[in-house]
Scaffold this motif. Structure first.
Motif, PDB file in Angstrom:
ATOM      1  N   ILE A 109       0.874  -1.168   0.000  1.00  0.00           N
ATOM      2  CA  ILE A 109       0.000   0.000   0.000  1.00  0.00           C
ATOM      3  C   ILE A 109       0.907   1.213   0.000  1.00  0.00           C
ATOM      4  N   GLU A 118       3.778   0.399   2.807  1.00  0.00           N
ATOM      5  CA  GLU A 118       3.530  -0.621   3.814  1.00  0.00           C
ATOM      6  C   GLU A 118       3.241  -1.931   3.089  1.00  0.00           C
ATOM      7  N   ASP A 119       3.633  -3.038   3.680  1.00  0.00           N
ATOM      8  CA  ASP A 119       3.389  -4.336   3.056  1.00  0.00           C
ATOM      9  C   ASP A 119       2.032  -4.876   3.452  1.00  0.00           C
ATOM     10  N   LEU A 149      -1.885  -1.153  -3.867  1.00  0.00           N
ATOM     11  CA  LEU A 149      -2.976  -0.247  -3.496  1.00  0.00           C
ATOM     12  C   LEU A 149      -2.410   1.156  -3.285  1.00  0.00           C
ATOM     13  N   ARG A 154      -2.576   7.915   7.375  1.00  0.00           N
ATOM     14  CA  ARG A 154      -3.307   8.686   8.386  1.00  0.00           C
ATOM     15  C   ARG A 154      -2.740  10.098   8.536  1.00  0.00           C
TER      16      ARG A 154
ATOM     17  N   ILE B 133      -6.989  -2.266   4.785  1.00  0.00           N
ATOM     18  CA  ILE B 133      -7.052  -1.063   5.614  1.00  0.00           C
ATOM     19  C   ILE B 133      -7.234  -1.427   7.078  1.00  0.00           C
ATOM     20  N   ASN B 135      -6.214  -4.055   8.608  1.00  0.00           N
ATOM     21  CA  ASN B 135      -4.978  -4.583   9.164  1.00  0.00           C
ATOM     22  C   ASN B 135      -3.830  -3.582   9.180  1.00  0.00           C
ATOM     23  N   SER B 136      -4.000  -2.473   8.509  1.00  0.00           N
ATOM     24  CA  SER B 136      -2.889  -1.529   8.375  1.00  0.00           C
ATOM     25  C   SER B 136      -2.796  -0.609   9.583  1.00  0.00           C
ATOM     26  N   ARG B 137      -1.577  -0.352  10.020  1.00  0.00           N
ATOM     27  CA  ARG B 137      -1.367   0.587  11.110  1.00  0.00           C
ATOM     28  C   ARG B 137      -1.415   2.020  10.610  1.00  0.00           C
TER      29      ARG B 137
END
Lengths: 159, 159
Positions: A109, A118-119, A149, A154, B133, B135-137
């Motif tokens: 992502i 990020e993986d 993706l 955030r 999403i 699972n993503s931090r």
DNA sequence: ATTCTAAATGCAAGTTAGTTGCAACAAGTA
DNA sequence: TACTTGTTGCAACTAACTTGCATTTAGAAT
């Protein structure tokens, strides 16, 4: 008196990397060991330029003449041909490469604002691949797939 | 005697392309109309070089001075920024671009031997995106995704 | 160990993709 | 019609990447 273990020239990590090279029919050379080590160490996909920039930090390279940039291109291309690394496009304006750990289902992502990567694992493409082949007029097999993706992390979404 | 319809300078196809440009805040210029037309005409993703090579075949370009290559780069980049086209990596050694028709779920199967490209639609990524999403931090939203399959076409597999 | 050979490397030179700064121009607007 | 801002073309530049060739070296054969 037991025969002492024969001393080997290769350190353990070298022997692991050397084995990887040998197993895919590549001669074990200083440039290849070094570049492979860079990919092993890296936590995310990197570009040719980043490999070149990281090489001088390796002790084995510091101790001897630097590696020619032509060689870096050729080493990376040989790794790609042999399936040691894969090419990924994270829309950073160039192509990146990352080591292929197993037959992993490994994707990314990417934040389109700040470039953060990020993986994630397991995209469930197998059923997709099956139906794609069934519907295709021309294709017989699918050996590899990419899924990336693109969104906002955030931090960037709250800017 | 009925008033004759006012003659318009734009042909229908021009007006369609012009509208696309105007709607995303780009001025309607000859280079942009031409490049957009190339993308419209193309059945598969094409590179900057292929756009440049295709341009001289357009009547509007033949009739006037050729388009500078710097302009082609800038036009393509503006299209990408505005979301008119997307970048795709089909492992042909460079990046390609294709027009984004709607909010389409449009992907490719590529033959790793001969380079043949076929489209497929509907990769079912929505559920994947939801779990990714969750699972993503770091990630909050995903706006876009790419899925490309790499395999062998029927011709190449029987070689 | 030594020799041999194909493969890999380094160097130098060249090619090509892509960028930048700036002046001239033109699309859209008032 | 004139104005303003974004767009284009030109020239020069930079950096990425390639090619050809001589030298070296890994791995295999002897």
């Amino acid at each position: 008196m037991p025969t002492p273990a024969k001393p080997t020239r290769l350190t353990p990590v070298h022997s692991e990397l050397a084995t990887m090279l040998a197993q895919c029919g590549l001669k074990v050379t200083r440039p290849r060991l070094a570049v492979l080590k860079i990919f092993k160490n890296s936590t995310h996909p990197i570009s040719v330029q980043e490999v070149a920039a990281a090489l001088p930090s390796l002790p084995t390279i510091q101790a001897s003449p630097p590696i020619n940039s032509v060689t870096i291109y050729r080493v990376i291309d040989s790794f790609r041909q042999k399936g040691l690394i894969r090419e990924v496009n994270l829309r950073h304006g160039h192509l990146d490469y990352e080591i292929i750990e197993h037959l992993d289902d490994h994707h990314h992502i990417v934040c389109t604002s700040c470039g953060l990567v990020e993986d994630f694992y397991g995209c469930g493409a197998t059923s997709l691949i099956r139906t794609a082949i069934k519907n295709s007029r021309n294709f017989a097999t699918v050996n590899e797939h990419t899924v990336e993706l693109f969104g906002l992390c955030r931090k960037c979404i709250s800017l």
